[in-house]
Design an enzyme around this catalytic site. Structure first.
Site, short mmCIF file in Angstrom:
data_model
loop_
_atom_site.label_atom_id
_atom_site.label_comp_id
_atom_site.label_asym_id
_atom_site.label_seq_id
_atom_site.Cartn_x
_atom_site.Cartn_y
_atom_site.Cartn_z
N ILE A 87 0.83 -1.20 0.00
CA ILE A 87 0.00 0.00 0.00
C ILE A 87 0.87 1.25 0.00
O ILE A 87 1.83 1.35 0.76
CB ILE A 87 -0.91 0.02 1.24
CG1 ILE A 87 -1.78 -1.25 1.30
CG2 ILE A 87 -1.78 1.27 1.27
CD1 ILE A 87 -2.39 -1.51 2.66
N CYS A 88 0.49 2.21 -0.83
CA CYS A 88 1.15 3.51 -0.82
C CYS A 88 0.21 4.51 -0.16
O CYS A 88 -0.74 4.99 -0.78
CB CYS A 88 1.47 3.94 -2.25
SG CYS A 88 2.40 5.49 -2.35
#
Length: 227
Positions: A87-88
């Site tokens: 996840i960013c």
């Protein structure tokens, strides 16, 4: 060192209103350092109707260090890796604060599903549009690995976010992946219930436990047999 009293409190408060928020966090076995979270897909998005599982690992410095979160459910989204679920999101990195909680982090993930940030992508395959063909169709999950190489070649030369340039294609693919990976199959779920009933557990307890762990049969069995 992890503040286990705080973690226990967070889990209790999060799960207290699960019927309202749809957000749930449970330990994986009896380990409070390794948790499993679930969030519902936001209404009005390609993820609506899906239930998304997130793996959560608490570092030794929690809550002063951010939890490590990763999508277990496959999802088509520019800020989430379609290969490994990475996840960013800034609050899971340098914008984390001890004032935040696991639930607020999961709420932020839910908000990210509603409002992707294609200018800060985690997944180049999703964020960048293939321009080799004027006609694009939603990507079938089985075609993903073949297409990944094609996407990568084009992305070297062209920075063209799919989410911005061709939203219908993005939405169609995201919706297809949600249907494939994030929606509970009612028939499959009844099979899980039946298996656990055959082990001698009461039906009400079986159904409640499966719901608590997001229909994960293995985790349900671990909760039903804690000893």
């Amino acid at each position: 060192m992890v503040d286990f009293a705080r973690v226990q409190k967070e889990l209790s408060e999060c799960n207290r209103d699960v019927t309202i928020s749809g957000i749930r966090i449970v330990p994986q076995s009896d380990n409070l350092l390794h948790l499993s979270g679930t969030i519902p897909g936001p209404i009005g998005t390609p993820y609506e109707g899906g239930t998304f599982k997130i793996d959560i690992i608490l570092p030794d410095g929690y809550p002063f260090e951010p939890p490590k979160m990763q999508f277990i459910t496959k999802v088509w989204h520019p800020n989430i890796s379609s290969q490994n679920g990475a996840i960013c999101l800034d609050i899971l990195k340098d914008q984390w604060s001890p004032a935040l909680t696991l639930k607020t982090a999961l709420l932020s993930l839910q908000a990210l599903l509603s409002a992707p940030e294609p200018d800060d992508p985690q997944d180049a395959v999703v964020a960048q549009q293939v321009l080799l063909s004027p006609v694009l169709t939603p990507m079938h999950p089985l075609d993903f690995h073949l297409s990944f190489f094609q996407y990568s070649l084009v992305s070297i030369c062209v920075w063209a976010p799919q989410y911005l340039r061709d939203y219908p294609t993005f939405a169609g693919t995201a919706r297809y992946w949600t249907e494939t990976f994030a929606k509970t199959n009612s028939i499959g779920n009844e099979e899980k219930v039946q298996k656990l009933l055959e082990m001698g557990f009461p039906e009400d307890l079986v159904r409640t436990t499966l719901k608590e762990v997001g229909d994960d049969e293995t985790m349900a069995l671990e909760k039903l047999c804690p000893g």
